[in-house]
Design a protein around this motif. Structure first.
Motif, short mmCIF file in Angstrom:
data_model
loop_
_atom_site.label_atom_id
_atom_site.label_comp_id
_atom_site.label_asym_id
_atom_site.label_seq_id
_atom_site.Cartn_x
_atom_site.Cartn_y
_atom_site.Cartn_z
N PHE A 1 22.34 10.08 -28.47
CA PHE A 1 22.38 9.01 -29.48
C PHE A 1 23.57 8.07 -29.28
CE2 PHE A 1 20.59 12.82 -31.60
CZ PHE A 1 19.30 12.34 -31.78
N ALA A 2 24.39 8.35 -28.27
CA ALA A 2 25.64 7.61 -28.14
C ALA A 2 25.42 6.26 -27.45
CB ALA A 2 26.65 8.43 -27.37
N LEU A 3 26.14 5.26 -27.92
CA LEU A 3 26.18 3.95 -27.26
C LEU A 3 27.21 4.00 -26.15
CD1 LEU A 3 26.41 1.22 -30.06
CD2 LEU A 3 24.53 1.54 -28.47
N VAL A 4 28.42 4.27 -26.55
CA VAL A 4 29.55 4.31 -25.61
C VAL A 4 30.62 5.24 -26.15
CG1 VAL A 4 29.37 1.97 -24.65
CG2 VAL A 4 30.61 2.35 -26.79
N ALA A 5 31.55 5.58 -25.25
CA ALA A 5 32.79 6.20 -25.68
C ALA A 5 33.80 5.08 -25.82
CB ALA A 5 33.26 7.21 -24.65
N LEU A 6 34.71 5.24 -26.77
CA LEU A 6 35.62 4.12 -27.05
C LEU A 6 36.90 4.17 -26.23
CD1 LEU A 6 35.14 3.88 -30.90
CD2 LEU A 6 34.14 2.45 -29.14
N GLU A 7 37.13 5.25 -25.54
CA GLU A 7 38.32 5.32 -24.69
C GLU A 7 37.91 5.78 -23.31
OE1 GLU A 7 40.86 8.01 -26.82
OE2 GLU A 7 41.16 6.55 -28.43
N PRO A 8 38.66 5.34 -22.26
CA PRO A 8 38.33 5.74 -20.90
C PRO A 8 38.30 7.26 -20.79
CG PRO A 8 40.11 4.11 -20.91
CD PRO A 8 39.86 4.50 -22.33
N ASN A 9 37.32 7.80 -20.07
CA ASN A 9 37.17 9.26 -20.00
C ASN A 9 36.26 9.59 -18.82
OD1 ASN A 9 34.19 10.00 -21.06
ND2 ASN A 9 34.90 8.10 -22.00
N ASP A 10 36.09 10.88 -18.58
CA ASP A 10 35.25 11.30 -17.45
C ASP A 10 33.85 11.69 -17.88
OD1 ASP A 10 37.51 11.03 -15.90
OD2 ASP A 10 38.12 13.13 -16.20
N PHE A 11 33.58 11.65 -19.19
CA PHE A 11 32.30 12.16 -19.68
C PHE A 11 31.23 11.09 -19.83
CE2 PHE A 11 35.73 14.57 -21.64
CZ PHE A 11 35.44 15.87 -21.27
N PHE A 12 31.63 9.96 -20.39
CA PHE A 12 30.63 9.03 -20.88
C PHE A 12 31.13 7.60 -20.68
CE2 PHE A 12 27.66 7.30 -24.06
CZ PHE A 12 26.55 8.07 -23.77
N PRO A 13 30.19 6.67 -20.37
CA PRO A 13 30.62 5.29 -20.14
C PRO A 13 31.27 4.64 -21.37
CG PRO A 13 28.22 5.50 -19.98
CD PRO A 13 28.76 6.87 -20.19
#
Lengths: 213, 639
Positions: free
Chosen positions: B116-128
């Motif tokens: 259900f996710a649009l984006v992640a709000l901080e740089p990370n290795d899991f999700f765009p």
């Protein structure tokens, strides 16, 4: 009296009071500029009839003379291809919304629209545009005054005359194409508190408000 | 008299407390829900309620905060969750069921619900993150930076992220310096005309007469525009801070926000913001302990579009009818009650704190030399990702529509984009490489306007679009001056005639002549710009006008009088009755071959049959001109 300045209108050198609106300077010097809404003694000009356009040296577009304050060295042309086209278009628009019935009109012969048409060689009957008649009822309910809103050009002179008379019966109501001079609550003049002074009829330049014979 | 040296000290204390209070939010999982007007329209308030219920049911501790709009209106309602173990995640199109499920899975089982996710709000290795998408690459958020990430109802959120620090800076500076910085930044008014903001301020500062007034024009009324509304609902304090700085710069102690009453939530948010800023001493008498006082009052407009024109706006504030007057005098010399008045748009004021904090050179480094900074656009119409975007000036229309906006909805063909609302113009495909800035758009026959952008596709008839916008301006004309009152009326009558198939060959010339005169002769900018949609559609889509006038044909099959519905006999399934049942006027019957036929006499062109016909048949089509139906029936032997 203020400072006198020298200006040039249609090649003619004219001495004028600084800060005076060019429209009045020109008229005082027998240079006719078509106009309906402006009045000399009113502090603010509505600049709404859009007929008094002139060309000013150094300005990119025509300017209404009623808003052009006179200053030293001003050079103005009251006629040019551009001004004439603009005034003709404005006049044709007004005439497309003016119930034309000169023969039976009390203003016949002293009508400002007839004067403009003569001065600028314009037709009273629009050439390209259909007639947009508002189809509003004529109000003859007040003794001595007839009001035909279908002839009105919305110059506002009657409203200001009514205000000067101390009555303030008339005002503008509605917006856009529906804009109209009316009494408060759209009452017929006869029920509006109108005193019948007929200052409005004196002020009307086009026979929309007239004194009843 | 209060001392003038302490604002930084007072502010530091305010900020410390704000940061402390905000940090407390993160002690528990934090759930933020976009509840600006766009979110609410999509059901955000129900979502908030459901999330709270779900937390209750599960006996879970979490903070739920209503925030503004982060610009991705197409994905509303949007929910953001800060929870340990993952970067903060933003979810889109979250209905109550999905919202409850995400909360349940994430807060109890640690499953962040990638599906259900649009984006992640901080740089990370899991999700765009946003910057992994074209939109994020193009966007450069200045004014919109905090929108959707802070609580607009809590001033401490704004302060905690550095809000009001620019005000502290300028309280210690000379007012002349503020104006110099704004001038050097090259900021141009975002209301549409692009007049240099610093110059306006300087004129007002130097004008004789006092008091001086400041007005924020938030009378946003263009169809399809919602930039100012979103800013007011999402980060109201950036406007207040910008206005207060401007007040200090021009020597004014009184500001007004002229906001349309049709924006009830924005009115509520900004009113609350003013109240909170006063309580913190950031607005009102002796701001932050200095001898500078500045007050802001909210003034609600009553619904006339023309009141966005500044002289009409002033008239309406003074209690007169909202009708424009001749300029000059300009408001900077003689505005409200005849006093020098600065009138700026919401966005213009909202840039100011950023310029004060980061400097004129920083602002100039974004965009182009003559058009520095960003452009804020409300993307609407047939675009995939409707919403609010902020891109550097000089981004091209192509980039904005196809990369930032995700292209045309439903895989249709792009036809045109209307920029600048009813005062702007339509730009065709050939103009897509035009850079977005005040000068380039004007040159191309449109205008920047205040930021409304309506995208049109192959199904949109350009004559009808011109008619639509002119209908709007004609109805909103105040009627004072001859050209606008009567000129737009005649133009509208002609356009109506054309869309009904009653156009005449000479109509286009007449329209162009009228348009030129109305532009030249009108008193205010409403009239001066009203013909733009007509002129630009004639310029770029003359063939559509010609088809209407000469052939009685609407190429986009949009003008009702010029189309007819027809059922393709070889596609009609015969035993299916979907169209017959959908027709409200019983115009559809089965012929002897059991093929469905439309009785053109009865048909009211409501489109129901076309919608009802199952997609695997798609037998119902529109034809133009209507006479096509008889020709087809004859050719295809329909009885």
């Amino acid at each position: 009296m203020g400072k006198q300045v020298t200006i040039t209108v249609d090649g003619k050198t004219i001495s004028a009071g600084e800060g005076e609106m060019l429209l009045w300077t020109a008229l005082d010097n027998d240079i006719y500029i078509p106009h309906l809404c402006s009045e000399r003694n009113e502090k603010e000009t509505p600049a709404s009839c859009r007929l008094c356009f002139v060309e000013v040296a150094g300005r990119p577009a025509p300017v209404p003379a009623c808003t052009l304050s006179v200053s030293e060295g001003l050079v103005v042309k009251t006629r040019s291809e551009r001004v004439d086209a603009l005034v003709a278009a404005g006049f044709e628009l007004l005439m497309s919304n003016h119930r034309l019935d000169c023969k039976n009109c009390p203003a016949n012969g002293k009508c400002e629209l007839q004067r403009i048409a003569k001065a600028r060689k314009l037709r009273l009957k629009p050439k390209n545009l259909p007639i947009l008649d508002k189809g509003l009822p004529v109000d003859d309910s007040a003794p001595g005054i007839v009001y035909d809103p279908n002839k009105c050009v919305l110059c506002g002179r009657c409203i200001r005359a009514c205000r000067r008379s101390g009555n303030s019966i008339l005002g503008f109501t509605s917006r856009g194409f529906e804009r109209v001079v009316a009494t408060f609550g759209d009452l017929p003049l006869g029920e509006s508190g109108c005193q019948g002074c007929s200052d409005c009829a004196e002020a009307c330049p086009v026979g929309a408000l007239s004194k009843q014979a | 008299m209060a001392s003038n040296t302490q604002p930084a000290v007072v502010y530091a204390a305010l900020k410390e407390q704000a940061v402390q209070n905000r940090d407390k939010l993160f002690e528990k999982p934090l759930i933020m829900i976009g509840a600006a007007t766009c979110g609410r329209a999509a059901g955000a308030l129900k979502l908030v309620e459901e999330i709270k219920n779900e937390l209750n049911r599960l006996q879970l501790e979490a903070n739920v905060v209503e925030v503004g709009c982060m610009g991705h209106c197409y994905a509303e309602p949007i929910m953001v969750i800060y929870n340990e173990g993952f970067p903060p995640m933003a979810y889109g199109n979250v209905n109550e069921g999905v919202g409850a499920r995400i909360v349940r899975d994430y807060l109890t089982d640690g499953d962040p619900g990638y599906e259900f996710a649009l984006v992640a709000l901080e740089p990370n290795d899991f999700f765009p993150t946003f910057s992994d998408f074209p939109r994020g690459v193009h966007e450069n958020k200045i004014v919109l930076d905090q929108c959707g990430f802070i609580d607009p109802q809590n001033i401490e959120h704004y302060i905690a992220t550095g809000g009001y620090s620019a005000l502290v800076k300028v309280l210690e500076a000379d007012p002349g310096e503020i104006i110099e910085t704004v001038k050097a930044s090259g900021l141009r008014g975002r209301g549409g005309a692009g007049f240099p903001t610093g110059l306006k301020w300087e004129t007002c500062r130097n004008a004789g007469g006092s008091p001086k007034y400041l007005i924020c024009n938030a009378d946003e009324g263009d169809p399809g525009a919602f930039m100012d509304r979103t800013i007011l609902e999402s980060t109201p304090h950036s406007l207040l801070e910008g206005m207060t700085i401007a007040g200090r710069a021009v020597g004014s102690e009184k500001g007004y926000i002229y906001i349309r009453a049709e924006y009830p939530l924005a009115v509520e948010r900004i009113t609350q913001a003013v109240q909170q800023a006063r309580e913190k001493g950031l607005l009102g008498e002796n701001i932050l302990g200095t001898d500078f006082s500045f007050n802001i009052e909210i003034f609600q407009g009553s619904g006339a579009f023309v009141c966005g024109e500044e002289t009409a706006l002033l008239a309406s504030m003074e209690g007169r009818a909202g009708i424009p007057t001749h300029k000059p005098p300009f408001p900077a010399d003689a505005g409200l009650w005849g006093k020098p008045t600065v009138i700026n748009n919401v966005k213009s004021f909202s840039y100011v704190p950023h310029i004060m904090n980061n400097g004129a050179d920083w602002f100039k480094s974004i965009g182009t030399e003559k058009n520095p900074g960003t452009a804020i656009f409300a993307l609407a119409g047939k675009i995939e990702n409707t919403g609010l975007v902020e891109v550097p000036m000089s981004t091209t229309l192509n980039e904005l529509i196809f990369e930032v906006g995700g292209g045309i909805a439903g895989g249709k063909q792009f036809k045109a984009v209307q920029i600048g609302g009813p005062s702007g113009g339509c730009m065709p495909e050939s103009a897509l490489e035009t850079p977005i800035d005040f000068d380039s758009l004007t040159e191309a026959g449109a205008m920047m306007g205040s930021g409304g952008m309506v995208v049109l596709d192959e199904d949109d008839c350009m004559v009808e679009i011109a008619r639509y916008f002119l209908d709007f301006t004609q109805k909103e004309s105040c009627g004072k001056c001859t050209f606008c009152r009567l000129g737009t009326k005649h133009m509208l009558d002609i356009l109506e005639r054309i869309t009904k198939g009653q156009g005449r060959p000479e109509d286009i010339d007449l329209l162009m002549e009228l348009a030129a005169r109305v532009k030249e002769g009108s008193l205010c900018n409403l009239g001066k710009t009203a013909p733009n949609p007509v002129l630009s559609t004639i310029r770029h889509f003359r063939d559509e006008y010609d088809a209407h006038i000469n052939e009685g044909r609407c190429p986009s099959l949009m003008c009702k009088d010029l189309i007819a519905y027809y059922i393709l006999p070889d596609k009609c399934e015969r035993s299916c009755d979907a169209c017959v049942g959908s027709c409200p006027v019983e115009a559809i019957f089965s012929n002897e071959d059991r093929i469905k036929v439309i009785d053109q006499e009865k048909c009211v062109k409501c489109d129901s049959c076309k919608v009802a016909c199952p997609p695997q048949y798609a037998a119902v089509v529109k034809l133009s001109p209507p006479s096509e139906v008889a020709a087809r029936e004859q050719g295809e032997g329909v009885k």
